[in-house]
Every structure is written in structure tokens, then in C-alpha cells.
Design a protein around this motif. Structure first.
Motif, PDB file in Angstrom:
ATOM      1  N   ASP A  61     -28.055  58.025 -38.476  1.00 21.16           N
ATOM      2  CA  ASP A  61     -27.647  58.686 -37.519  1.00 21.16           C
ATOM      3  C   ASP A  61     -27.907  60.203 -38.116  1.00 21.16           C
ATOM      4  OD1 ASP A  61     -25.615  59.033 -39.234  1.00 21.16           O
ATOM      5  OD2 ASP A  61     -23.946  58.633 -37.789  1.00 21.16           O
ATOM      6  N   GLN A  98     -28.205  57.450 -33.075  1.00 18.17           N
ATOM      7  CA  GLN A  98     -28.116  56.156 -34.137  1.00 18.17           C
ATOM      8  C   GLN A  98     -29.353  55.231 -33.872  1.00 18.17           C
ATOM      9  OE1 GLN A  98     -25.079  52.695 -33.994  1.00 18.17           O
ATOM     10  NE2 GLN A  98     -24.193  54.064 -35.754  1.00 18.17           N
ATOM     11  N   VAL A  99     -29.912  55.056 -34.778  1.00 15.82           N
ATOM     12  CA  VAL A  99     -31.314  54.206 -34.779  1.00 15.82           C
ATOM     13  C   VAL A  99     -31.219  53.095 -35.750  1.00 15.82           C
ATOM     14  CG1 VAL A  99     -32.698  55.747 -35.833  1.00 15.82           C
ATOM     15  CG2 VAL A  99     -33.659  53.964 -34.388  1.00 15.82           C
ATOM     16  N   TRP A 100     -31.773  52.008 -35.561  1.00 12.72           N
ATOM     17  CA  TRP A 100     -31.726  50.703 -36.401  1.00 12.72           C
ATOM     18  C   TRP A 100     -33.088  50.569 -36.783  1.00 12.72           C
ATOM     19  CZ3 TRP A 100     -27.724  48.091 -38.663  1.00 12.72           C
ATOM     20  CH2 TRP A 100     -26.426  48.175 -38.191  1.00 12.72           C
ATOM     21  N   TYR A 101     -33.465  50.176 -38.150  1.00 20.33           N
ATOM     22  CA  TYR A 101     -34.533  50.227 -38.907  1.00 20.33           C
ATOM     23  C   TYR A 101     -34.713  48.752 -39.629  1.00 20.33           C
ATOM     24  CZ  TYR A 101     -35.807  54.952 -37.959  1.00 20.33           C
ATOM     25  OH  TYR A 101     -35.923  56.261 -37.351  1.00 20.33           O
ATOM     26  N   CYS A 106     -36.801  57.339 -41.978  1.00 25.06           N
ATOM     27  CA  CYS A 106     -36.432  57.675 -40.588  1.00 25.06           C
ATOM     28  C   CYS A 106     -37.254  58.587 -39.867  1.00 25.06           C
ATOM     29  CB  CYS A 106     -34.893  58.165 -40.794  1.00 25.06           C
ATOM     30  SG  CYS A 106     -34.366  58.423 -39.215  1.00 25.06           S
ATOM     31  N   TYR A 116     -36.689  60.117 -37.217  1.00 25.90           N
ATOM     32  CA  TYR A 116     -35.834  61.359 -36.790  1.00 25.90           C
ATOM     33  C   TYR A 116     -35.693  62.466 -38.070  1.00 25.90           C
ATOM     34  CZ  TYR A 116     -34.910  58.853 -32.293  1.00 25.90           C
ATOM     35  OH  TYR A 116     -34.867  58.564 -31.457  1.00 25.90           O
TER      36      TYR A 116
END
Ligand SMILES: [Zn+2]
Length: 55
Positions: free
Chosen positions: A21, A31-34, A44, A46
Motif C-alpha cells: 500500500d 492496497q494491491v496484491w502481487y 510495485c 505504484y
């Protein structure tokens, strides 16, 4: 997008997913999942943080 953050986050070698995040503050982002799949590291999109599996 140029990376704004060169921080490297070490994750357990058996982890398959990480969540980012941006750590809040000015570098924060949704919030992003990888998922690692077969990769040893993920950057990431972002904030530019690099998630690297421990060897
Ligand atoms: Zn991030």
C-alpha cells in the motif's frame, strides 16, 4: 511510471503473494496484491518498491 522508491522488501521464499500500500504518507497508494508465480522478485507498479524473495 518512474520508480519513486528504491526500497527492497524481503519476503519469505515460500510466500507466493505480497501486498503493498506504499506504506502510507505521500508514497501511499491503494492496497494491491502481487503474485510471484515463478518470479524471484516483483516491483510495485505504484510506488516502485521491490519485493524480493529471501534466498
Ligand atoms: Zn507499492
Amino acid at each position: 511510471m518512474p520508480n519513486r522508491n528504491s526500497e527492497v522488501i524481503k519476503v519469505d521464499s515460500d510466500a507466493n503473494q505480497v501486498v503493498c500500500d506504499g506504506g502510507g504518507g505521500p508514497l501511499g497508494h491503494p492496497q494491491v496484491w502481487y503474485t510471484f508465480d515463478n518470479h524471484a522478485q516483483i516491483a510495485c507498479h505504484y510506488c516502485g518498491r521491490l519485493f524480493a524473495k529471501k534466498s
